[in-house]
Design an enzyme around this catalytic site. Sequence first.
Site, PDB file in Angstrom:
ATOM      1  N   GLU A   1     -33.710 -30.218 -82.226  1.00  0.00           N
ATOM      2  CA  GLU A   1     -33.810 -29.278 -83.464  1.00  0.00           C
ATOM      3  C   GLU A   1     -32.217 -28.877 -83.579  1.00  0.00           C
ATOM      4  O   GLU A   1     -31.676 -28.637 -84.814  1.00  0.00           O
ATOM      5  CB  GLU A   1     -34.763 -28.570 -83.368  1.00  0.00           C
ATOM      6  CG  GLU A   1     -36.194 -29.030 -83.582  1.00  0.00           C
ATOM      7  CD  GLU A   1     -36.795 -29.119 -82.142  1.00  0.00           C
ATOM      8  OE1 GLU A   1     -36.008 -29.715 -81.269  1.00  0.00           O
ATOM      9  OE2 GLU A   1     -38.044 -28.904 -81.885  1.00  0.00           O
TER      10      GLU A   1
ATOM     11  N   ILE B   1     -30.566 -34.099 -75.963  1.00  0.00           N
ATOM     12  CA  ILE B   1     -29.485 -34.757 -75.187  1.00  0.00           C
ATOM     13  C   ILE B   1     -29.703 -33.774 -73.782  1.00  0.00           C
ATOM     14  O   ILE B   1     -29.440 -32.799 -73.656  1.00  0.00           O
ATOM     15  CB  ILE B   1     -28.312 -34.226 -75.855  1.00  0.00           C
ATOM     16  CG1 ILE B   1     -27.977 -35.143 -77.309  1.00  0.00           C
ATOM     17  CG2 ILE B   1     -27.014 -35.080 -74.856  1.00  0.00           C
ATOM     18  CD1 ILE B   1     -26.631 -34.620 -77.961  1.00  0.00           C
ATOM     19  N   GLU B   2     -29.881 -34.529 -72.863  1.00  0.00           N
ATOM     20  CA  GLU B   2     -30.206 -33.974 -71.343  1.00  0.00           C
ATOM     21  C   GLU B   2     -28.902 -34.134 -70.590  1.00  0.00           C
ATOM     22  O   GLU B   2     -27.904 -34.661 -71.209  1.00  0.00           O
ATOM     23  CB  GLU B   2     -31.345 -34.714 -70.801  1.00  0.00           C
ATOM     24  CG  GLU B   2     -32.753 -34.475 -71.278  1.00  0.00           C
ATOM     25  CD  GLU B   2     -34.031 -34.985 -70.842  1.00  0.00           C
ATOM     26  OE1 GLU B   2     -33.687 -35.931 -69.844  1.00  0.00           O
ATOM     27  OE2 GLU B   2     -34.909 -34.923 -71.134  1.00  0.00           O
TER      28      GLU B   2
ATOM     29  N   CYS C   1     -32.000 -29.398 -77.391  1.00  0.00           N
ATOM     30  CA  CYS C   1     -33.081 -30.268 -78.261  1.00  0.00           C
ATOM     31  C   CYS C   1     -32.559 -30.667 -79.412  1.00  0.00           C
ATOM     32  O   CYS C   1     -31.214 -30.539 -79.971  1.00  0.00           O
ATOM     33  CB  CYS C   1     -33.799 -28.910 -78.684  1.00  0.00           C
ATOM     34  SG  CYS C   1     -34.606 -27.949 -77.349  1.00  0.00           S
TER      35      CYS C   1
ATOM     36  N   CYS D   1     -35.017 -22.959 -80.415  1.00  0.00           N
ATOM     37  CA  CYS D   1     -34.894 -23.823 -81.682  1.00  0.00           C
ATOM     38  C   CYS D   1     -35.620 -22.666 -82.753  1.00  0.00           C
ATOM     39  O   CYS D   1     -35.105 -22.945 -84.113  1.00  0.00           O
ATOM     40  CB  CYS D   1     -35.366 -24.993 -81.737  1.00  0.00           C
ATOM     41  SG  CYS D   1     -34.371 -26.280 -80.536  1.00  0.00           S
TER      42      CYS D   1
HETATM   43 ZN    ZN Z   1     -35.826 -26.583 -78.911  1.00  0.00          ZN
END
Ligand code: ZN
Length: 136
Positions: free
Chosen positions: A59, A47-48, A57, A93
Amino acid sequence: MAARGRYDHLVAAAKTARARAYSPYSGVKIGAAVLASDGSVYTGCNIENASYGLSCCAERTAIFKAVSEGARNITAIAVVGKSDEFTTPCGACRQVMVEFNPRMKVLRRGTDGFSEDTTAESLLPGHFKPDELSKT
Ligand code: ZN
């Protein structure tokens, strides 16, 4: 191509999540799915944000969803991107993965056919551990 196995449903869930990626700036689409010890599956996508540093990210999105729903022990995570380099979890992550199970299986899959199975702790040797906090 990986052999069909016990994690096929997890990889399929990560592929589905990848289609939901919100990445208008990079165009990169990543999906992730985590398997909790009770068999539950939680998915996430990258999700930007226009303020790039706020992006998250796939993950971590999936892991945070799992934890916020009560899961504490995550046995596996599938990460799907277009190729090898897009399924390599970033350092943040990796640290989040080891928090919820250093032996977590990490199933990296590329839509180009790339496939690699590893573990969270092997991706982040020497990771920061909770007992480090008691050494102050
Ligand atoms: Zn990441």
